[in-house]
Design an enzyme around this catalytic site. Structure first.
Site, short mmCIF file in Angstrom:
data_model
loop_
_atom_site.label_atom_id
_atom_site.label_comp_id
_atom_site.label_asym_id
_atom_site.label_seq_id
_atom_site.Cartn_x
_atom_site.Cartn_y
_atom_site.Cartn_z
N ASN A 1 50.98 54.65 35.84
CA ASN A 1 50.63 53.23 35.64
C ASN A 1 50.96 52.75 34.24
O ASN A 1 50.22 53.02 33.30
CB ASN A 1 49.14 53.02 35.93
CG ASN A 1 48.86 53.09 37.42
OD1 ASN A 1 49.12 54.11 38.06
ND2 ASN A 1 48.37 52.02 37.98
N TYR B 1 58.15 49.88 49.21
CA TYR B 1 58.48 49.96 47.78
C TYR B 1 58.75 51.42 47.38
O TYR B 1 59.80 51.75 46.82
CB TYR B 1 57.34 49.37 46.94
CG TYR B 1 57.43 49.69 45.47
CD1 TYR B 1 58.52 49.26 44.70
CD2 TYR B 1 56.44 50.45 44.83
CE1 TYR B 1 58.61 49.57 43.35
CE2 TYR B 1 56.52 50.75 43.48
CZ TYR B 1 57.61 50.32 42.75
OH TYR B 1 57.70 50.63 41.41
N LYS C 1 62.48 53.40 46.39
CA LYS C 1 62.75 54.16 45.16
C LYS C 1 63.19 55.59 45.49
O LYS C 1 64.09 56.13 44.86
CB LYS C 1 61.49 54.19 44.29
CG LYS C 1 61.11 52.84 43.71
CD LYS C 1 62.06 52.45 42.59
CE LYS C 1 61.66 51.16 41.90
NZ LYS C 1 62.49 50.86 40.74
N ALA D 1 64.01 45.76 39.76
CA ALA D 1 63.51 46.02 41.12
C ALA D 1 62.45 44.99 41.46
O ALA D 1 61.89 44.35 40.57
CB ALA D 1 62.88 47.42 41.18
N ASP E 1 70.12 40.60 33.74
CA ASP E 1 68.87 40.25 34.43
C ASP E 1 69.05 38.90 35.10
O ASP E 1 69.71 38.02 34.55
CB ASP E 1 67.70 40.20 33.41
CG ASP E 1 66.33 40.39 34.07
OD1 ASP E 1 65.98 39.55 34.92
OD2 ASP E 1 65.64 41.35 33.74
N ARG F 1 43.51 56.41 38.22
CA ARG F 1 44.95 56.29 37.90
C ARG F 1 45.22 56.89 36.53
O ARG F 1 44.31 57.00 35.68
CB ARG F 1 45.38 54.81 37.86
CG ARG F 1 45.35 54.12 39.20
CD ARG F 1 46.48 54.60 40.10
NE ARG F 1 46.46 53.96 41.40
CZ ARG F 1 45.73 54.37 42.45
NH1 ARG F 1 44.93 55.42 42.34
NH2 ARG F 1 45.80 53.74 43.60
N GLY G 1 61.56 38.45 35.19
CA GLY G 1 61.71 38.63 33.74
C GLY G 1 61.83 37.31 33.00
O GLY G 1 61.94 36.24 33.62
#
Ligand SMILES: NC(=O)c1ccc[n+]([C@@H]2O[C@H](COP(=O)([O-])OP(=O)(O)OC[C@H]3O[C@@H](n4cnc5c(N)ncnc54)[C@H](O)[C@@H]3O)[C@@H](O)[C@H]2O)c1
Ligand SMILES: O=c1ccn([C@@H]2O[C@H](COP(=O)(O)OP(=O)(O)O[C@H]3O[C@H](CO)[C@H](O)[C@H](O)[C@H]3O)[C@@H](O)[C@H]2O)c(=O)[nH]1
Length: 328
Positions: free
Chosen positions: A168, A139, A143, A73, A29, A219, A34
């Site tokens: 979600n 975005y 993907k 990402a 990472d 959602r 993060g």
């Protein structure tokens, strides 16, 4: 050994915590979003960028990697519209570098974090994997591009992969020791909870004129621990050679509107929100709800945790160790 890229992020760190009991884990990472503190101490932690060939050479030469799980990402929809290059470079170009190195070192098992954003604005109420993909922002496109590249690598080089399209993600590990800590935070549940902790003055509801029963977006919220379980099951299937190229939705199959989520946060916390109704946020589909029947039928995974469980676990984490943000 399993290489987890983006393992210091929200979902990746939960996966690492769930996986270290079963496998040796190495996390790569570069900490753009993060935090090293989220990574379970039993994992090997390497700071570096997945697009850096020298770093990848070093990792693949040093450790016997059995499979790669790729969470890294950039993932802010709005930002991707304004800065598409950033998204194509990190999410597509850097991932191609990773895939190139995997082929070089003959590592051919791959789990990829994809998204409901690959579907765009679907015409159906319940989305399954046959629903046409038609992403409406860079975005989602970034993907989907990787998903397509994986299909080509499977045919040409024998790469075996499972793509997991999350809806979600929300909630926190039961221990309360790790949770969702994005900077900036843009997701609905942590924003409501931060508001209820007094870190934000109010919660904005983006749009009340959607074609949904209460006019706000619907959602499908999935507990991060359910996501972890799905990843571990998918990894086992890949390692056993039961799957070579598969795509699965990961959701609860139940939709909640923004107003319903706010009401559930009030119920769980016993606190009252101050709500501001604003105009729609660009690029938000009215309704995104998953069918996860395919992964249930093929791998036996099903989400177990409700929206109430999600919010209860997130609240516990926010109260105890949640990052403190000043009011604004
Ligand atoms: N959070 C959600 O609701 C959601 C929904 C669908 C899909 N996803 C996908 O799941 C994955 C994880 O999401 P998250 O919410 O945990 O995000 P996150 O931002 O918390 O985690 C991403 C991690 O990747 C690292 N990273 C980014 N670019 C890197 C690079 N070039 N090299 C090395 N490390 C890099 C970041 O530092 C971070 O630790 C992402 O791929 C995201 O697109 C998330
Ligand atoms: O302050 C806020 C924040 C969000 N919302 C609304 O709450 C819902 C959920 O929004 P989030 O930002 O929490 O999540 P998204 O549905 O936009 O995004 C999620 O799903 C996407 C796929 O559509 C991507 O995968 C993304 O990474 C993932 O976080 C949306 O209707 C949004 O308009 C508000 O009303 N107010």
């Amino acid at each position: 050994m399993i290489l987890v890229i983006g393992g210091a992020g929200y979902i990746g760190s939960h996966l690492v915590k769930g996986l270290v009991d079963k496998k040796q884990v190495i996390v790569l990472d570069q900490f753009s979003t993060g935090h090293g503190a989220l990574v379970d101490r039993r994992a090997v932690l390497v700071e570096g960028d997945l697009g850096n060939e020298d770093v990848l050479d070093s990792v693949f030469r040093t450790y016997p990697i059995e499979a790669v799980m790729h969470f890294a990402a950039h993932s802010l929809v709005g930002e991707s519209v304004v800065e598409p290059l950033k998204y194509y470079e990190n999410n597509v170009v850097a991932t191609c570098t990773l895939l190139k190195k995997m082929m070089k070192y003959d590592v051919k098992k791959f789990i990829f974090s994809s998204t409901a954003a690959t579907y765009g604005i679907p015409k159906v109420d319940i989305i399954n994997e046959e629903t046409p993909t038609n992403p409406i922002n860079p975005y989602g496109r970034s993907k989907l591009m990787i998903e397509q590249i994986l299909e080509d690598f499977n045919k040409a080089y024998g790469l075996e992969y499972i793509v997991l399209r999350y809806f979600n993600a929300a909630g926190a590990d039961d221990s309360g020791s790790i949770g969702e800590d994005h900077h900036p935070e843009t997701h609905l549940i942590p924003l409501i909870l931060k508001h209820l902790l007094g870190q934000r003055e109010k919660i904005s509801v983006f749009g009340t004129d959607y074609d949904t029963p209460d006019g706000t977006c619907i959602r499908d919220y999935i507990h991060v621990t359910d996501l972890v379980d799905a990843h571990i099951i998918a990894l086992e299937a890949l390692i056993k050679g039961e799957k070579q190229a598969a795509i699965y939705n990961l959701g609860n199959g139940v939709g909640f509107s923004v107003k319903e989520v706010i009401a559930m946060c009030e119920k769980v916390t016993g606190l009252k929100t101050k709500i501001e109704f604003t105009k729609r946020r660009e690029g938000d589909p009215a309704r995104l709800v998953a069918s996860s029947d395919k992964i249930y039928e093929e791998l036996g995974w099903r989400a177990k945790r409700s929206l109430e469980n999600i919010i209860t676990s997130a609240w516990k984490w926010h109260c105890v160790v949640g990052s403190s943000e000043s009011k604004h």
